[in-house]
Design an enzyme around this catalytic site. Sequence first.
Site, PDB file in Angstrom:
ATOM      1  N   ASP A  73       0.867  -1.173   0.000  1.00 48.75           N
ATOM      2  CA  ASP A  73       0.000   0.000   0.000  1.00 48.75           C
ATOM      3  C   ASP A  73       0.907   1.227   0.000  1.00 48.75           C
ATOM      4  O   ASP A  73       1.785   1.342   0.849  1.00 48.75           O
ATOM      5  CB  ASP A  73      -0.881  -0.035   1.258  1.00 48.75           C
ATOM      6  CG  ASP A  73      -1.903   1.072   1.270  1.00 48.75           C
ATOM      7  OD1 ASP A  73      -1.571   2.176   1.772  1.00 48.75           O
ATOM      8  OD2 ASP A  73      -3.020   0.856   0.802  1.00 48.75           O
ATOM      9  N   ASN A  81      -1.860  12.727  -4.024  1.00 49.97           N
ATOM     10  CA  ASN A  81      -2.854  13.244  -4.969  1.00 49.97           C
ATOM     11  C   ASN A  81      -3.243  14.688  -4.646  1.00 49.97           C
ATOM     12  O   ASN A  81      -3.358  15.520  -5.537  1.00 49.97           O
ATOM     13  CB  ASN A  81      -4.110  12.368  -4.971  1.00 49.97           C
ATOM     14  CG  ASN A  81      -4.012  11.212  -5.934  1.00 49.97           C
ATOM     15  OD1 ASN A  81      -3.197  11.215  -6.848  1.00 49.97           O
ATOM     16  ND2 ASN A  81      -4.838  10.215  -5.723  1.00 49.97           N
ATOM     17  N   GLU A 116      -4.451   2.284  -4.340  1.00 49.34           N
ATOM     18  CA  GLU A 116      -2.993   2.219  -4.292  1.00 49.34           C
ATOM     19  C   GLU A 116      -2.516   0.932  -3.628  1.00 49.34           C
ATOM     20  O   GLU A 116      -1.422   0.849  -3.103  1.00 49.34           O
ATOM     21  CB  GLU A 116      -2.414   3.450  -3.573  1.00 49.34           C
ATOM     22  CG  GLU A 116      -2.584   3.482  -2.072  1.00 49.34           C
ATOM     23  CD  GLU A 116      -3.952   3.919  -1.567  1.00 49.34           C
ATOM     24  OE1 GLU A 116      -4.114   3.971  -0.335  1.00 49.34           O
ATOM     25  OE2 GLU A 116      -4.855   4.194  -2.374  1.00 49.34           O
TER      26      GLU A 116
END
Length: 166
Positions: A73, A81, A116
């Site tokens: 992860d 982002n 992710e």
Amino acid sequence: YLSLHLVVGVLAIAMAMSLLVAFSMEIFEDLGRRSVTDLLSNVFNRRGFEEEAAVIFNNALGEGFTVSVILADIDRFKTVNDTYGHAFGDRVIAQMGALFRGYSNAGRIAGRLGGEEFALLVPGARLADAANMAEAMRRKFAGVEFDASDGRKSFTASFGVAQRQP
């Protein structure tokens, strides 16, 4: 002369139909691949990963060998982002996908399970070997630098390893 035209016409129609069938099959195969592949990371999507994993687990159960899984992860990905934009985040995900794709050989299966989150199924691997592989992957990802608006950036990911035994 009429028979020759008829034969040529029939052959032309048969050739056209053969090409149509060939192109249709190619389109259906491409659609099938796309339905189980994550286009951003170019590894299996969750559906494709779970389908492939089910086959491996069923075979492992019958043959009595171990299967390890490596989960990863990307750390604080929402911040990536939010800070650099989704296009930049997509580049980070694509890089993680390339890393997992590079390790998906010798019967290993790589997939993107969610935003992710990635997984690598490693049939026949001992837990210690899978842990060493995960550590190598973690270090490799942390060593990648991305060109960001405020300079070169690198990111980390958390990895976990589990094993299913007979």
